[in-house]
Scaffold this active site. Structure first.
Site, PDB file in Angstrom:
ATOM      1  N   ASN A  16     -14.640  10.289  10.978  1.00  0.00           N
ATOM      2  CA  ASN A  16     -13.185  10.333  10.823  1.00  0.00           C
ATOM      3  C   ASN A  16     -12.510   9.290  11.700  1.00  0.00           C
ATOM      4  O   ASN A  16     -12.970   8.999  12.802  1.00  0.00           O
ATOM      5  CB  ASN A  16     -12.653  11.716  11.178  1.00  0.00           C
ATOM      6  CG  ASN A  16     -13.235  12.783  10.276  1.00  0.00           C
ATOM      7  OD1 ASN A  16     -13.787  12.456   9.221  1.00  0.00           O
ATOM      8  ND2 ASN A  16     -13.141  14.029  10.676  1.00  0.00           N
ATOM      9  N   VAL A  17     -11.377   8.803  11.205  1.00  0.00           N
ATOM     10  CA  VAL A  17     -10.648   7.786  11.973  1.00  0.00           C
ATOM     11  C   VAL A  17      -9.461   8.406  12.695  1.00  0.00           C
ATOM     12  O   VAL A  17      -8.747   7.718  13.425  1.00  0.00           O
ATOM     13  CB  VAL A  17     -10.216   6.612  11.056  1.00  0.00           C
ATOM     14  CG1 VAL A  17     -11.450   5.930  10.460  1.00  0.00           C
ATOM     15  CG2 VAL A  17      -9.280   7.056   9.944  1.00  0.00           C
ATOM     16  N   ASP A  18      -9.252   9.730  12.508  1.00  0.00           N
ATOM     17  CA  ASP A  18      -8.161  10.393  13.238  1.00  0.00           C
ATOM     18  C   ASP A  18      -8.590  10.653  14.688  1.00  0.00           C
ATOM     19  O   ASP A  18      -9.740  10.401  15.064  1.00  0.00           O
ATOM     20  CB  ASP A  18      -7.761  11.702  12.533  1.00  0.00           C
ATOM     21  CG  ASP A  18      -8.899  12.728  12.495  1.00  0.00           C
ATOM     22  OD1 ASP A  18      -9.478  13.020  13.556  1.00  0.00           O
ATOM     23  OD2 ASP A  18      -9.216  13.237  11.403  1.00  0.00           O
ATOM     24  N   ARG A  56      -2.033   6.563   5.959  1.00  0.00           N
ATOM     25  CA  ARG A  56      -3.022   7.428   6.635  1.00  0.00           C
ATOM     26  C   ARG A  56      -2.590   7.684   8.080  1.00  0.00           C
ATOM     27  O   ARG A  56      -2.708   8.765   8.611  1.00  0.00           O
ATOM     28  CB  ARG A  56      -4.413   6.771   6.669  1.00  0.00           C
ATOM     29  CG  ARG A  56      -5.011   6.353   5.350  1.00  0.00           C
ATOM     30  CD  ARG A  56      -5.606   7.505   4.575  1.00  0.00           C
ATOM     31  NE  ARG A  56      -4.645   8.452   4.073  1.00  0.00           N
ATOM     32  CZ  ARG A  56      -3.800   8.223   3.042  1.00  0.00           C
ATOM     33  NH1 ARG A  56      -3.810   7.061   2.403  1.00  0.00           N
ATOM     34  NH2 ARG A  56      -2.965   9.148   2.641  1.00  0.00           N
ATOM     35  N   THR A  80     -18.865  17.122   5.823  1.00  0.00           N
ATOM     36  CA  THR A  80     -19.128  15.802   5.227  1.00  0.00           C
ATOM     37  C   THR A  80     -20.019  15.964   4.006  1.00  0.00           C
ATOM     38  O   THR A  80     -20.957  16.773   4.012  1.00  0.00           O
ATOM     39  CB  THR A  80     -19.776  14.807   6.231  1.00  0.00           C
ATOM     40  OG1 THR A  80     -20.206  13.639   5.510  1.00  0.00           O
ATOM     41  CG2 THR A  80     -20.950  15.398   6.976  1.00  0.00           C
ATOM     42  N   TYR A  96      -3.422   2.227   4.804  1.00  0.00           N
ATOM     43  CA  TYR A  96      -3.724   2.711   6.162  1.00  0.00           C
ATOM     44  C   TYR A  96      -2.460   3.070   6.939  1.00  0.00           C
ATOM     45  O   TYR A  96      -2.512   3.957   7.800  1.00  0.00           O
ATOM     46  CB  TYR A  96      -4.613   1.707   6.915  1.00  0.00           C
ATOM     47  CG  TYR A  96      -6.023   1.788   6.392  1.00  0.00           C
ATOM     48  CD1 TYR A  96      -6.841   2.867   6.714  1.00  0.00           C
ATOM     49  CD2 TYR A  96      -6.515   0.834   5.506  1.00  0.00           C
ATOM     50  CE1 TYR A  96      -8.114   2.988   6.183  1.00  0.00           C
ATOM     51  CE2 TYR A  96      -7.789   0.940   4.980  1.00  0.00           C
ATOM     52  CZ  TYR A  96      -8.583   2.018   5.325  1.00  0.00           C
ATOM     53  OH  TYR A  96      -9.847   2.142   4.792  1.00  0.00           O
ATOM     54  N   HIS A  99     -16.647   5.014  11.988  1.00  0.00           N
ATOM     55  CA  HIS A  99     -15.899   4.252  10.979  1.00  0.00           C
ATOM     56  C   HIS A  99     -14.561   3.727  11.492  1.00  0.00           C
ATOM     57  O   HIS A  99     -13.695   3.410  10.693  1.00  0.00           O
ATOM     58  CB  HIS A  99     -15.694   5.111   9.720  1.00  0.00           C
ATOM     59  CG  HIS A  99     -16.986   5.424   9.012  1.00  0.00           C
ATOM     60  ND1 HIS A  99     -17.107   6.392   8.047  1.00  0.00           N
ATOM     61  CD2 HIS A  99     -18.219   4.869   9.139  1.00  0.00           C
ATOM     62  CE1 HIS A  99     -18.359   6.428   7.608  1.00  0.00           C
ATOM     63  NE2 HIS A  99     -19.050   5.522   8.268  1.00  0.00           N
TER      64      HIS A  99
END
Ligand code: APR
Length: 228
Positions: free
Chosen positions: A87-89, A56, A172, A53, A104
């Protein structure tokens, strides 16, 4: 005001330079998903999970929103828009979208591994290291929903879908649940847009518009149609 709910996945950020998971050359080719993105993996090898991570996060820090993210913001001129992202951005935030649900988690945050309500924004050098602890003395972990964990924002996301006039699905593969089930909560006569160079299989949708394009091209096409 009509309401548009958008479900996004890694594909919308691909043209911003962030890798997807399941495409050729995607993240799950280089990593074992259960080692780096599951609660078991965290228990077995937290160093490896933090390294994954931290990498990332470093990639996300250099990324800029693309025409796909920006077109979604434009929809807000005429519609109520809710972006539900896997997305985690932070590219939807950077593009200016007002209502974003992160299903997420978020890469730029850390949380306590014993108290899920203790969440901190990461600052330079943007890394979580072994030994970084919450006030209760427990190791900090990425603020990410891993395989094997509940998805706390799912109920909020489902409720938004129940009243969508238009639903857009962008980038997705729709293989990860429960996120992929959101399409089943859309009202029967709502229009569903699918924007992805590889359109994922969906069933039982009455008004389906497929746009087999990359996000930077396909989302502006959909937005132009919807705004007319
Ligand atoms: N524009 C639009 N879509 C694209 C683009 C692009 N430029 N490039 C690739 N895609 C599409 C692919 O065709 C694929 O359908 O993006 C999708 C990416 O799928 P996945 O890699 O499976 O990503 P995603 O669906 O977001 O994964 C869901 O899986 O492991 C997890 O937690 C992780 O949130 C993630 C979840």
């Amino acid at each position: 005001m009509k309401k548009i709910v958008v479900l996004t996945g890694a594909g919308i950020s691909a043209e911003s330079g962030l890798k997807t998971f399941r495409d050729s050359g995607g993240l799950w080719e280089g990593y074992d998903v259960m080692q780096v993105a599951s609660i078991q993996g965290w228990r077995e090898n937290p160093e490896l999970v933090l390294k994954f991570y931290n990498e990332r996060r470093a990639a996300a820090l250099n990324a800029k929103p693309n025409a796909g993210h920006l077109a979604l913001k434009k929809l807000e001129e005429k519609f109520k828009v809710i972006v539900i992202t896997q997305n985690v951005d932070e590219l939807h935030e950077q593009a200016g979208s007002s209502n974003i649900i992160h299903l997420h988690g978020e890469i730029n945050k850390a949380r306590s591994s014993v108290d899920e309500n203790f969440i901190v924004e990461l600052k330079k050098p943007w890394q979580i290291k072994i030994g970084d602890k919450c006030p209760k003395g427990s190791q900090l972990r990425p603020h990410i929903v891993w395989f094997g964990e509940q998805v706390p924002m799912m109920e909020t996301a489902m409720n938004e879908c129940l009243t969508a006039d238009i639903f857009m699905v962008v980038g997705t593969s729709l293989v990860v649940y429960p996120a992929a089930s959101l399409i089943n909560y859309i009202p029967r006569f709502s229009t569903v847009y699918l924007i992805d160079p590889n359109i994922p299989p969906v069933e039982g949708i009455k008004n389906l518009r497929k746009i087999p394009e990359k996000a930077s091209v396909g989302v502006p096409i959909a937005v132009k149609e919807i705004m007319k």
